[in-house]
Motif scaffolding. Structure first.
Motif, short mmCIF file in Angstrom:
data_model
loop_
_atom_site.label_atom_id
_atom_site.label_comp_id
_atom_site.label_asym_id
_atom_site.label_seq_id
_atom_site.Cartn_x
_atom_site.Cartn_y
_atom_site.Cartn_z
N TYR A 106 0.84 -1.20 0.00
CA TYR A 106 0.00 0.00 0.00
C TYR A 106 0.87 1.26 0.00
N SER A 107 0.31 2.32 -0.52
CA SER A 107 0.95 3.64 -0.40
C SER A 107 0.20 4.40 0.69
N TYR A 108 0.88 5.32 1.36
CA TYR A 108 0.29 5.97 2.54
C TYR A 108 0.39 7.49 2.44
N HIS A 109 0.17 8.01 1.27
CA HIS A 109 0.22 9.46 1.09
C HIS A 109 -1.17 10.05 1.30
N LYS A 111 -3.80 8.91 2.45
CA LYS A 111 -4.76 7.83 2.69
C LYS A 111 -4.15 6.51 2.24
N LYS A 112 -4.49 5.45 2.94
CA LYS A 112 -3.96 4.13 2.61
C LYS A 112 -4.59 3.65 1.31
N GLY A 357 6.14 8.45 7.50
CA GLY A 357 5.62 7.80 6.30
C GLY A 357 4.24 7.20 6.45
N ARG A 358 3.63 7.34 7.64
CA ARG A 358 2.29 6.78 7.85
C ARG A 358 1.35 7.87 8.36
N GLU A 359 1.27 8.93 7.59
CA GLU A 359 0.39 10.03 7.96
C GLU A 359 -1.08 9.68 7.80
N ASP A 360 -1.38 8.48 7.25
CA ASP A 360 -2.77 8.07 7.10
C ASP A 360 -3.42 7.77 8.44
N THR A 361 -2.61 7.43 9.45
CA THR A 361 -3.13 7.13 10.78
C THR A 361 -2.79 8.29 11.70
#
Length: 411
Positions: A106-109, A111-112, A357-361
């Motif tokens: 997955y990419s996490y830019h 949103k996942k 790198g996990r700004e989606d959470t």
């Protein structure tokens, strides 16, 4: 004669060579400069290689130090390297580096999102049956725990997915994961059916592990009431009344009861969980769900106790790191989470994630933004008095300290 001639020729060549290649002062200076530059480069490289992990930062990566002898480099490009260094008082030696490289599907830019089909094939991504189920209890923090665990590079989670007897169809709903990752599914309804869990262990996933998260049953009941109320409101608004049962109340004939999935709603929270005399209706699902000792005993009668990890939900909300470290140990995952991955938001009133790198959470949302009703103090005390003996029994049964056994909400 020939020997004399040979010696003369050799002497002439030697003299000529010496004159031709005699080092000048400039060439000697250049040689010295080159040597000094080489020494300087060697020194800088050694400083870079043996620099302390706590001081070493790359532009898009973060070095986390744990236990003084481990360091984890978490990079924004999704690749992870795990390096181990042994230290002594005077010498720093670098051992062979056991590395684990995790490439996410997955990419996490923002949103996942699932990556392209070509990338998934190159990385060997596939859907796998879960190795772990987060089975409940409802409104105790199962989703928040899943979201935070998904930050671990060796985990992919799927939120609120019920079991499908057609295993092939169930598999199709799993998250994509690499060979280095495990899948975790969260669904709080699993704890209601220990026979199903026993079947899954015996016939489908032999190495399945279970995580149960529990919180103060008083707070859980109120949160559950708010959740069901909003669900009923939404069903009415959309005209989907098939999931609702509306019938006349037996205790208040002038009012109707609206029921959803076994939850009977009658007026406000106090009216819903009390009888005509104001006593607690202990048979109501909002109350029954908080008698955790019954659920846990039934679970252990059907599933090996060693497969189960119990998480204190109230302690998790106050310090998520401790709970996540327990999960890492229970699942034998690499040591990843540190206190730098979380911070307390005074504005929101709870913890937020801070993983590169996990700004989606972002942040844990215990109430998902819902406003809770004002509950009279006497009712809080009544609920606390009812739940406390069960919570203490559970604590003794598990041989585990549970913060909600003391029921601050009832004081």
């Amino acid at each position: 004669m020939k020997s004399l001639e040979t010696r003369r020729t050799t002497n002439l060549l030697t003299a000529y060579t010496a004159r031709t290649y005699r080092p000048t002062s400039l060439s000697v200076l250049m040689l010295v400069i080159i040597c000094l530059l080489s020494m300087l480069l060697c020194y800088c490289w050694s400083q870079y290689v043996y620099k302390d992990p706590s001081q070493h930062r790359a532009a898009n990566s973060k070095m986390e130090s744990t236990n003084g002898d481990k360091a984890i480099l978490s990079s924004s490009n999704g690749r992870m390297e795990y390096n181990v260094k042994e230290r002594s008082s005077s010498v720093v030696t670098q051992q062979a580096q056991p590395t684990w490289n995790i490439t996410s599907c997955y990419s996490y830019h923002g949103k996942k999102r699932l990556k392209s089909q070509r990338e998934l094939q190159e990385m060997g991504c596939e859907r796998k049956l879960p190795k772990v189920l987060i089975i409940g209890v409802k409104k105790c923090g199962t989703i928040t725990l899943s979201l935070f665990l998904d930050l671990h590079p060796e985990i992919q989670t799927r939120i609120e997915l019920d079991f499908n007897p057609n295993v092939e169809d169930w598999l199709k709903q799993m998250p994509m994961s690499t060979s280095d990752q495990i899948s975790i599914v969260d669904f709080p309804g699993y704890i209601d059916d220990p026979k199903l869990l026993q079947y899954m262990v015996s016939n489908i996933i032999h190495d399945l592990k279970l995580i149960v998260i529990l919180r103060d049953p008083v707070k859980r009941a109120i949160s559950d009431y708010v959740h069901v109320s909003e669900k009923i409101t939404w069903l009415r608004k959309t005209g989907n009344l098939k999931e609702l049962a509306i019938y006349r109340s037996s205790k208040r004939s002038s009012q109707n009861i609206t029921a959803h999935q076994g939850y009977e709603m009658l007026g406000n929270f106090e009216e819903t969980i009390t009888d005509n005399h104001g006593n607690l209706n202990t048979s109501h699902l909002f109350i029954r769900k908080g008698i955790y000792i019954e659920y846990i005993k039934n679970l252990f009668e059907n599933v090996d106790r060693n497969r189960v990890l119990i998480i204190d939900g109230d302690a998790f909300m106050k310090n998520p790191l401790l709970a996540l470290k327990k999960v890492e140990k229970f699942l034998r995952l690499s040591d990843f989470f540190t206190d730098e991955h979380f911070y307390f938001s005074s504005k929101k009133g709870f913890f937020c994630a801070n993983v590169t790198g996990r700004e989606d959470t972002k942040c844990m949302t215990p109430n998902k933004g819902r406003s809770h009703p004002t509950v009279p103090q006497h009712l809080l005390q009544q609920m606390s008095d009812f739940f406390t003996p069960y919570s203490l029994k559970l604590q003794e049964y598990l041989n585990q300290t549970l913060t909600f056994s003391y029921h601050e909400s009832g004081k």
